[in-house]
Motif scaffolding. Structure first.
Motif, mmCIF file in Angstrom:
data_model
loop_
_atom_site.group_PDB
_atom_site.id
_atom_site.type_symbol
_atom_site.label_atom_id
_atom_site.label_comp_id
_atom_site.label_asym_id
_atom_site.label_seq_id
_atom_site.Cartn_x
_atom_site.Cartn_y
_atom_site.Cartn_z
ATOM 1 N N ALA A 94 0.835 -1.206 0.000
ATOM 2 C CA ALA A 94 0.000 0.000 0.000
ATOM 3 C C ALA A 94 0.867 1.252 0.000
ATOM 4 C CB ALA A 94 -0.921 -0.014 1.222
ATOM 5 N N ARG A 96 3.910 1.523 -1.251
ATOM 6 C CA ARG A 96 4.494 1.645 -2.584
ATOM 7 C C ARG A 96 3.490 2.192 -3.597
ATOM 8 N NH1 ARG A 96 6.358 -3.768 -1.100
ATOM 9 N NH2 ARG A 96 8.608 -3.738 -0.637
ATOM 10 N N ALA A 97 2.231 1.802 -3.439
ATOM 11 C CA ALA A 97 1.204 2.194 -4.406
ATOM 12 C C ALA A 97 0.747 3.638 -4.249
ATOM 13 C CB ALA A 97 -0.008 1.267 -4.273
ATOM 14 N N THR A 98 0.933 4.210 -3.062
ATOM 15 C CA THR A 98 0.343 5.527 -2.814
ATOM 16 C C THR A 98 1.353 6.644 -2.612
ATOM 17 O OG1 THR A 98 0.200 5.021 -0.455
ATOM 18 C CG2 THR A 98 -1.743 4.561 -1.799
ATOM 19 N N THR A 99 2.621 6.308 -2.411
ATOM 20 C CA THR A 99 3.617 7.352 -2.210
ATOM 21 C C THR A 99 4.458 7.529 -3.455
ATOM 22 O OG1 THR A 99 5.290 5.830 -1.335
ATOM 23 C CG2 THR A 99 3.752 6.797 0.253
ATOM 24 N N ARG A 100 5.023 8.708 -3.595
ATOM 25 C CA ARG A 100 5.874 8.993 -4.745
ATOM 26 C C ARG A 100 7.293 8.496 -4.531
ATOM 27 N NH1 ARG A 100 4.019 15.260 -6.062
ATOM 28 N NH2 ARG A 100 1.812 14.787 -6.477
ATOM 29 N N GLN A 201 4.860 6.793 7.276
ATOM 30 C CA GLN A 201 3.578 6.572 6.617
ATOM 31 C C GLN A 201 2.657 5.655 7.405
ATOM 32 O OE1 GLN A 201 2.445 7.947 3.556
ATOM 33 N NE2 GLN A 201 4.152 9.277 4.109
ATOM 34 N N PRO A 284 -4.932 8.172 3.409
ATOM 35 C CA PRO A 284 -4.975 7.676 2.024
ATOM 36 C C PRO A 284 -4.506 6.229 1.859
ATOM 37 C CG PRO A 284 -3.968 9.860 2.122
ATOM 38 C CD PRO A 284 -4.078 9.381 3.530
ATOM 39 N N LEU A 285 -3.863 5.664 2.885
ATOM 40 C CA LEU A 285 -3.342 4.304 2.773
ATOM 41 C C LEU A 285 -4.365 3.226 3.111
ATOM 42 C CD1 LEU A 285 0.230 4.533 4.372
ATOM 43 C CD2 LEU A 285 -0.298 3.884 2.028
ATOM 44 N N GLU A 287 -7.503 2.325 2.089
ATOM 45 C CA GLU A 287 -8.117 1.548 1.018
ATOM 46 C C GLU A 287 -7.100 0.698 0.262
ATOM 47 O OE1 GLU A 287 -11.222 0.765 0.397
ATOM 48 O OE2 GLU A 287 -11.579 1.852 2.261
ATOM 49 N N PRO A 288 -5.906 1.249 -0.094
ATOM 50 C CA PRO A 288 -4.896 0.379 -0.713
ATOM 51 C C PRO A 288 -4.485 -0.783 0.186
ATOM 52 C CG PRO A 288 -4.343 2.679 -1.063
ATOM 53 C CD PRO A 288 -5.501 2.668 -0.121
#
Length: 311
Positions: A94, A96-100, A201, A284-285, A287-288
């Motif tokens: 999660a 990895r998918a949501t952070t830049r 995070q 924001p994390l 749901e991922p």
């Protein structure tokens, strides 16, 4: 009155300098007797001290390393590493998918002891090559032994003596095993706030599930597996000091963090559940994380679970 763990009392560190402080045996015995634990007071009375009554720091270090070595064997038998990866894997997915950020992602084990979790993760590469593994502990002797073991095993991980929240490099995810029950009252909330105000995070802290069977199971298991009376005593007291689901969710509900509990007490078999994590994520994390967990996401509950359980 809460029982006290002997291992918390026989070492002391200056919070600012990190230097070891002398501990008087008589004062520890007095604390334990005041808590109504004569058996623990007797164990401490048998520990070596100098002519001024100060506990021998070298003897204490050897004892704690021995006890933590036995705890590592318990962790291996209970497959704690696999249980952690079951949650940490999706949590890092999660992130990895949501952070830049493209990595490396820094995982910091708070109160790492001998670093058995960090060393196991390094040996198995269970979280991926883009995760930097760091263990931090206030006990210099445990950190030194963790470093020695990691070097002997040829592992790519680091161990630091100090405060996990004062490191120059920020953690991406904080983790721990068997640490939360050491914090009581406001100190537990402050523990979570320190992570919420950091750049991290997420956090994922595993501790003993506060079931009615936990103290009985701890007594049986530690009696069978631990040789020193200190290890047997502290293992049972740890189970008695375990925080309830309600306490953990409320304490972890701090600004900037969405608190989540995996496998709450009312949904699991008490004969099978020994440790379970309280998780905190940036909103924001969530749901991922649920997507990454798949069907297991059904075991994840937030503070609203407390309202439903009270009905």
């Amino acid at each position: 009155m809460h029982q006290l763990e002997i291992s918390d009392l026989i070492t002391a560190v200056d919070p600012r300098s990190g230097l070891r402080l002398p501990v008087r045996r008589a004062e520890v015995i007095e604390q334990l007797q005041a808590s109504g634990d004569g058996r623990a007071a007797g164990i401490v009375a048998g520990l070596p001290a100098d002519q001024d009554g100060v506990l021998d720091p070298d003897a204490v270090d050897r004892l704690l390393i021995s006890v933590h070595t036995e705890l590592q064997r318990l962790s291996e038998e209970l497959r704690i590493g696999e249980r952690l990866v079951h949650v940490l894997g999706p949590l890092l997915a999660a992130v990895r998918a949501t952070t830049r950020q493209s990595g490396p992602y820094c995982l910091v084990d708070v109160g790492c002891g001998l670093g058995c979790l960090v060393r196991w993760l390094a040996a198995t590469n269970a979280l991926g090559a883009d995760v930097e593994l760091i263990g931090v502990d206030l006990d210099a002797s445990l950190v030194g032994e963790a470093e020695r073991l990691a070097h002997a095993e040829g592992l790519n991980c680091r161990f630091i003596h100090g405060n996990a929240f004062d490191m120059p490099k920020a953690a991406t995810v904080y983790v721990s095993t068997g640490v939360l029950h050491h914090f009581r009252g406001a100190a537990l909330t402050e523990f979570f706030k320190a992570q919420a105000t950091s750049p991290a995070q997420a956090f994922c802290h595993f501790d003993i599930a506060a079931t009615r069977l936990a103290p009985i199971g701890a007594w049986i298991y530690h009696r069978a597996r631990m040789r020193h009376p200190l290890g047997r005593h502290d293992g049972v007291v740890s189970a008695r000091r375990a925080h309830s689901d309600e306490t953990l969710l409320r304490a972890a509900d701090v600004p900037g963090i969405r608190p989540l509990l995996y496998e709450p007490r009312g949904t699991v078999n008490p004969f099978c559940t020994t440790l379970r994590p309280v998780i905190g994520v940036r909103p924001p994390l969530e749901e991922p994380l649920r997507r990454a967990l798949g069907r297991a996401a059904r075991r994840l509950v937030g503070p609203e679970y407390l309202v439903e359980a009270a009905r």
